[in-house]
Design a protein around this motif. Structure first.
Motif, PDB file in Angstrom:
ATOM      1  N   GLY B  50       5.633   0.122 -11.349  1.00 13.97           N
ATOM      2  CA  GLY B  50       4.776  -0.894 -10.740  1.00 13.97           C
ATOM      3  C   GLY B  50       5.430  -2.265 -10.799  1.00 13.97           C
ATOM      4  O   GLY B  50       5.431  -3.018  -9.810  1.00 13.97           O
ATOM      5  N   ILE B  69       0.235  -4.601  -3.706  1.00 17.12           N
ATOM      6  CA  ILE B  69      -0.089  -3.337  -3.033  1.00 17.12           C
ATOM      7  C   ILE B  69       1.043  -2.328  -3.223  1.00 17.12           C
ATOM      8  O   ILE B  69       0.811  -1.155  -3.517  1.00 17.12           O
ATOM      9  CB  ILE B  69      -0.375  -3.588  -1.534  1.00 17.12           C
ATOM     10  CG1 ILE B  69      -1.682  -4.392  -1.411  1.00 17.12           C
ATOM     11  CG2 ILE B  69      -0.474  -2.279  -0.772  1.00 17.12           C
ATOM     12  CD1 ILE B  69      -1.977  -4.887  -0.012  1.00 17.12           C
ATOM     13  N   PHE B  70       2.270  -2.801  -3.125  1.00 17.72           N
ATOM     14  CA  PHE B  70       3.423  -1.929  -3.397  1.00 17.72           C
ATOM     15  C   PHE B  70       3.320  -1.322  -4.796  1.00 17.72           C
ATOM     16  O   PHE B  70       3.565  -0.139  -5.002  1.00 17.72           O
ATOM     17  CB  PHE B  70       4.738  -2.740  -3.298  1.00 17.72           C
ATOM     18  CG  PHE B  70       5.388  -2.699  -1.944  1.00 17.72           C
ATOM     19  CD1 PHE B  70       4.676  -3.051  -0.795  1.00 17.72           C
ATOM     20  CD2 PHE B  70       6.718  -2.309  -1.799  1.00 17.72           C
ATOM     21  CE1 PHE B  70       5.279  -3.019   0.451  1.00 17.72           C
ATOM     22  CE2 PHE B  70       7.327  -2.272  -0.555  1.00 17.72           C
ATOM     23  CZ  PHE B  70       6.609  -2.640   0.570  1.00 17.72           C
ATOM     24  N   VAL B  72       0.714  -0.874  -6.719  1.00 18.60           N
ATOM     25  CA  VAL B  72      -0.382   0.087  -6.847  1.00 18.60           C
ATOM     26  C   VAL B  72       0.009   1.420  -6.212  1.00 18.60           C
ATOM     27  O   VAL B  72      -0.174   2.494  -6.796  1.00 18.60           O
ATOM     28  CB  VAL B  72      -1.664  -0.480  -6.194  1.00 18.60           C
ATOM     29  CG1 VAL B  72      -2.728   0.595  -6.070  1.00 18.60           C
ATOM     30  CG2 VAL B  72      -2.184  -1.650  -7.021  1.00 18.60           C
ATOM     31  N   ILE B  73       0.595   1.363  -5.019  1.00 21.08           N
ATOM     32  CA  ILE B  73       0.952   2.599  -4.317  1.00 21.08           C
ATOM     33  C   ILE B  73       2.053   3.349  -5.061  1.00 21.08           C
ATOM     34  O   ILE B  73       1.998   4.565  -5.232  1.00 21.08           O
ATOM     35  CB  ILE B  73       1.370   2.288  -2.869  1.00 21.08           C
ATOM     36  CG1 ILE B  73       0.133   1.819  -2.090  1.00 21.08           C
ATOM     37  CG2 ILE B  73       1.989   3.519  -2.199  1.00 21.08           C
ATOM     38  CD1 ILE B  73       0.435   1.348  -0.679  1.00 21.08           C
ATOM     39  N   SER B  74       3.060   2.606  -5.543  1.00 24.13           N
ATOM     40  CA  SER B  74       4.160   3.291  -6.235  1.00 24.13           C
ATOM     41  C   SER B  74       3.663   3.916  -7.531  1.00 24.13           C
ATOM     42  O   SER B  74       4.034   5.044  -7.880  1.00 24.13           O
ATOM     43  CB  SER B  74       5.305   2.331  -6.505  1.00 24.13           C
ATOM     44  OG  SER B  74       4.869   1.267  -7.325  1.00 24.13           O
ATOM     45  N   ALA B  76       0.631   4.980  -8.123  1.00 22.66           N
ATOM     46  CA  ALA B  76      -0.180   6.137  -7.734  1.00 22.66           C
ATOM     47  C   ALA B  76       0.718   7.301  -7.339  1.00 22.66           C
ATOM     48  O   ALA B  76       0.440   8.457  -7.667  1.00 22.66           O
ATOM     49  CB  ALA B  76      -1.113   5.765  -6.587  1.00 22.66           C
ATOM     50  N   ALA B  77       1.821   6.992  -6.660  1.00 23.44           N
ATOM     51  CA  ALA B  77       2.712   8.062  -6.196  1.00 23.44           C
ATOM     52  C   ALA B  77       3.346   8.794  -7.363  1.00 23.44           C
ATOM     53  O   ALA B  77       3.381  10.029  -7.397  1.00 23.44           O
ATOM     54  CB  ALA B  77       3.791   7.482  -5.280  1.00 23.44           C
ATOM     55  N   ILE B 201      -4.329  10.008 -10.406  1.00 24.40           N
ATOM     56  CA  ILE B 201      -3.738   9.107  -9.408  1.00 24.40           C
ATOM     57  C   ILE B 201      -4.279   7.689  -9.593  1.00 24.40           C
ATOM     58  O   ILE B 201      -3.532   6.713  -9.557  1.00 24.40           O
ATOM     59  CB  ILE B 201      -3.991   9.659  -7.987  1.00 24.40           C
ATOM     60  CG1 ILE B 201      -3.131  10.920  -7.807  1.00 24.40           C
ATOM     61  CG2 ILE B 201      -3.647   8.616  -6.925  1.00 24.40           C
ATOM     62  CD1 ILE B 201      -3.389  11.686  -6.541  1.00 24.40           C
ATOM     63  N   ALA B 205      -2.331   4.147 -10.306  1.00 23.77           N
ATOM     64  CA  ALA B 205      -2.556   2.933  -9.527  1.00 23.77           C
ATOM     65  C   ALA B 205      -2.848   1.757 -10.459  1.00 23.77           C
ATOM     66  O   ALA B 205      -2.323   0.651 -10.286  1.00 23.77           O
ATOM     67  CB  ALA B 205      -3.726   3.150  -8.564  1.00 23.77           C
TER      68      ALA B 205
END
Lengths: 511, 311
Positions: B50, B69-70, B72-74, B76-77, B201, B205
């Motif tokens: 993150g 946002i990047f 959070v998405i990374s 979560a991924a 997930i 995040a």
């Protein structure tokens, strides 16, 4: 015919086992229908299929005449089927109301409406005459009450058809009676009930019809009124069963085991044993009768070295073993068939071979210094498996994969193989089917006849009366009477177990 | 940090809150995962990922919000990988978590070279703007508020939201049921796997957001090793807080206070060696982890993969 449930030609195969084979089962509206069979016969599998936990390999299911496909418990619930599992499916640290509404929660916008959940719980509890506090936490209430929560859970979801898996296994006699009343009330309300059990007494007392299953196949479906216990037992086991324990009169010799003025505390620090005196002679079975929680557990734990004595003595073969380690006690000649075979009798994840030598594991020939001799261990296990008729593919499977009866046979085999002078048998047949009970009873009597002493502790009065030569009654941490089994009646024992005294009891004479 | 003219207590408290923020995000993440029955020891790696992608997002777009946002998405991924391994493949959850920690350290180091063409740390990027002057002009607590950043507010808000979800919504009831007794939930038609995927997930995040709070706040760059055990301290805080959101919040604050005190105390000129101050946070962590604080109760099915139809 208006059947609410009809299962046709159900077949379910697990790796290595045909759990159900072309099973046909019909449930009439408003009846209590028992599924009778030994452990592992396939009763629970069949009901798990009806409840959507398993998918059948073949066969069809009709509910209220309509053919349906039950892929998951949600489908079953949607079709009005509810199930009370043998091992309760309750979240221990949730309240009664939380458990009941889980998965079908009342909502207020996005919130969980706990007030409504409590109200709804009260409403159905009242409707069926259950006394239960919706706000108490599951781990604080009795097993009997937990079972009521399970029933309420099904009713809350609108169940018309209730499946109860071995509902009486964990209940006291009074709770069983209460359950009988509850079931009758439910039927009056138009519910239909399937009861899975292997206890013959209850079949006769509770049901309208019985379907007997043996090794995955339906043997017969009969009206309860037109049958009797002996007939049912024979259909269930597949041969004539002796429901009475056959034994010759005891031939007791010298006293080999003594407990003197034993006092001990329970886990809360309260005095649980208040000066227990007991004697067991070689070649006799001494049964201890009593209601659960009167000190039986503590007594056995002190004798086997799992609990400290506050004062008093435990003597085997004139040797004082009070406060010694379990290992020393085993080696002094006491072996133990524990109350809970899963917790203390077996290591479930170990193989049968490994389980067969627990307590002897450091001894030759099973161990050589720090090395285990697995060839010898397996040979020994095979011998026990043969001799005690433990049904298992081989000695390498995990103990957990066996049925309860076979697990218990393994425990009994191991404990007898220790060649003890005293065998402690605590609830030796709990949760077992008729065949296994018969076998274990026979075996205990045989060991008595060989000259060993047996200390039997059981909550089943029938068992104590059938097996014992003398019966000691424990009440509130004291032995309140010792009777000769020949003279003991259920009534007398019942009075003593409840803390009363007998007119005819001669003071000290029977000790 | 510009602490001149601040009463020391104000500086200490503000510093505590700032230091606690990444811990709070990660601890909340851990809570979601563990409440649903999946052990998440990979929080450290998720923080790292993150922190890196927050900077990368901000670097690419010049917009720190996109950076968040990047992050959070990374997060979560990478958590989705942990979820797949531990829920679907029933892998050992500790090993999967450790693997994620190692992977995160390695991949960020690699991507530093590929994306920034640098070693050790990234270029400075646009940080998240915080209206310090406007905050300072608020009467009485202005000086204190001026020392904070947006993440502090978001973290505390999320503690409240998380607590609300767990204890006031049907979803929370289901999450807790799945973590305590998955079979019971399954027999009531609750999708155990679905809930666990969602929670793991979410956990990633939140940890990703925690990473952003680390790299896109005071420092406005990503440095290798900047997470330095914060993921593990977050796990300790979650346990110390007895697996409850507010408990975890207090625990994070205590750990952060020890950390802040260390920094402030070194400036006080007391006659202790600096090593003593540096050791304070670890001493507190050890006391906490050695069970000094009493018994905490993890969810009953925590760490045990759920197998449908198992006897």
């Amino acid at each position: 015919m208006d059947f609410v449930v009809e299962m046709k030609g159900i077949t379910k195969v697990f790796p290595g086992v045909r759990a159900n084979e072309n099973v046909n089962f019909q449930l009439k509206k408003g009846e209590i229908h028992v599924l009778l069979g030994e452990n592992g016969a396939g009763k629970t599998t069949l009901m798990n299929i009806l409840y959507g936990l398993y998918q059948p390999d073949e066969g069809e299911i009709f509910v209220k005449g309509k053919k349906i496909n039950i892929k998951s418990p949600s489908d079953a619930i949607a079709n009005g089927i509810g199930m009370v599992h043998q091992h309760f499916m309750l979240v221990q640290n949730f309240t009664v109301a939380e458990n009941i509404v889980l998965g079908k929660e009342p909502k207020k916008s996005i919130n969980l409406d706990m007030n409504k959940a409590v109200e709804d719980t009260k409403k159905i509890a009242d409707a069926y005459g259950f006394k239960i506090d919706p706000n108490s936490v599951i781990e604080d209430i009795t097993v009997g009450q937990q079972q009521k929560v399970e029933i309420l859970k099904a009713l809350y979801r609108g169940a018309e058809i209730l499946i109860l898996d071995e509902p009486t296994a964990v209940l006291t006699p009074q709770e069983i009676e209460e359950l009988g009343v509850i079931l009758k009330n439910l039927v009056k309300e138009g519910k239909s009930i399937i009861l899975i059990t292997h206890k013959l007494k209850e079949v006769m007392g509770m049901s309208d019809r019985v379907t007997i299953i043996r090794r995955g196949k339906v043997i017969n479906t009969v009206n309860t009124k037109e049958t009797n216990i002996e007939q049912l037992a024979e259909m269930m086991v597949g041969r004539k069963v002796n429901l009475v324990v056959e034994k010759k009169p005891a031939n007791p010799k010298e006293v080999i085991f003594k407990v003197e003025k034993l006092e001990a505390l329970d886990h809360r620090g309260l005095l649980a044993l208040k000066g227990i005196d007991l004697q067991v002679r070689a070649g006799e079975i001494l049964g201890i009768a009593g209601v659960d929680g009167n000190g039986q557990t503590e007594l056995l734990e002190v004798i086997t070295g799992l609990r400290k004595a506050k004062s008093g003595k435990v003597i085997i073969n004139n040797k004082d073993v009070t406060g010694k380690s379990p290992k020393e006690i085993i080696e002094s000649g006491i072996s133990n068939i524990p109350e809970d075979r899963h917790k203390r009798g077996l290591v479930l994840k170990y193989s049968l071979a490994e389980n067969s030598i627990l307590g002897m594991h450091s001894k030759k020939p099973f161990a050589n210094g720090i090395m285990m001799n697995y060839a010898k261990i397996k040979e020994f296990a095979r011998k026990l498996i043969d001799e005690f008729d433990v049904r298992t593919p081989n000695e390498d499977v995990a103990a957990s994969s066996l049925s309860g009866g076979n697990q218990q046979k393994m425990v009994v085999a191991r404990e007898i193989a220790k060649d003890p002078d005293l065998i402690i048998a605590a609830q030796p047949t709990r949760g077992l089917d008729v065949g296994a009970i018969e076998y274990i009873h026979k075996r205990l009597v045989a060991e008595r006849d060989k000259g060993r002493g047996v200390l039997l502790v059981s909550l089943e009065l029938d068992e104590v009366m059938a097996l014992s030569d003398r019966i000691a009654v424990i009440y509130d941490g004291e032995i309140v009477g010792v009777l000769d089994a020949k003279d003991a009646t259920e009534n007398d024992l019942g009075i003593l177990m409840a803390g009363g005294t007998l007119e005819s009891q001669s003071k000290g004479g029977v000790q | 940090m510009n602490n001149t003219g601040l009463p020391i207590i104000v500086a200490l408290l503000a510093s505590t809150l700032r230091l606690a923020t990444p811990l709070i995000f990660a601890a909340l993440g851990g809570l979601f995962s563990e409440k649903s029955g999946v052990v998440n020891i990979g929080l450290e790696g998720m923080l790292t990922i993150g922190a890196f992608f927050a900077v990368y997002g901000s670097f690419k777009t010049n917009n720190p919000w996109i950076g968040i946002i990047f992050a959070v998405i990374s997060g979560a991924a990478i958590a989705a990988v942990h979820a797949f391994l531990s829920i679907h493949l029933k892998a050992d959850q500790t090993i999967s978590g450790v693997a994620i920690n190692i992977f995160a350290a390695a991949i960020t180091s690699y991507l530093l070279m590929v994306l920034f063409n640098r070693q050790g740390q990234t270029d400075g990027v646009t940080p998240l703007y915080y209206p310090k002057e406007a905050m300072q002009s608020i009467p009485v607590i202005g000086k204190f508020l001026g020392e904070l950043n947006w993440y502090v507010f978001i973290a505390i808000a999320l503690v409240i939201v998380t607590n609300y979800i767990f204890y006031k919504t049907p979803l929370g009831l289901r999450i807790r049921a799945v973590g305590e007794h998955p079979k019971a939930a399954d027999t009531l038609g609750i999708g155990v796997y679905g809930i666990r995927y969602l929670c793991v997930i979410l956990s990633g995040a939140l940890a990703g957001l925690g990473g952003a709070s680390l790299s896109l706040s005071n420092t406005n760059l990503f440095r290798e090793g900047m997470v330095s055990g914060k993921g593990f301290i977050a796990i300790a805080a979650m346990i110390f807080g007895n697996y409850k959101p507010f408990g975890a919040l207090w625990a994070c604050l205590i750990f952060a206070l020890a950390d802040a005190f260390q920094i402030v105390a070194q400036g006080l000129g007391w006659p202790f060696p600096t090593e003593f101050y540096s050791a304070i946070p670890f001493i507190i962590t050890m006391i906490v982890l050695s069970g000094f604080v009493g018994k905490t109760v993890p969810p009953a099915a925590d760490g045990i993969p759920y197998e449908k139809g198992e006897k």
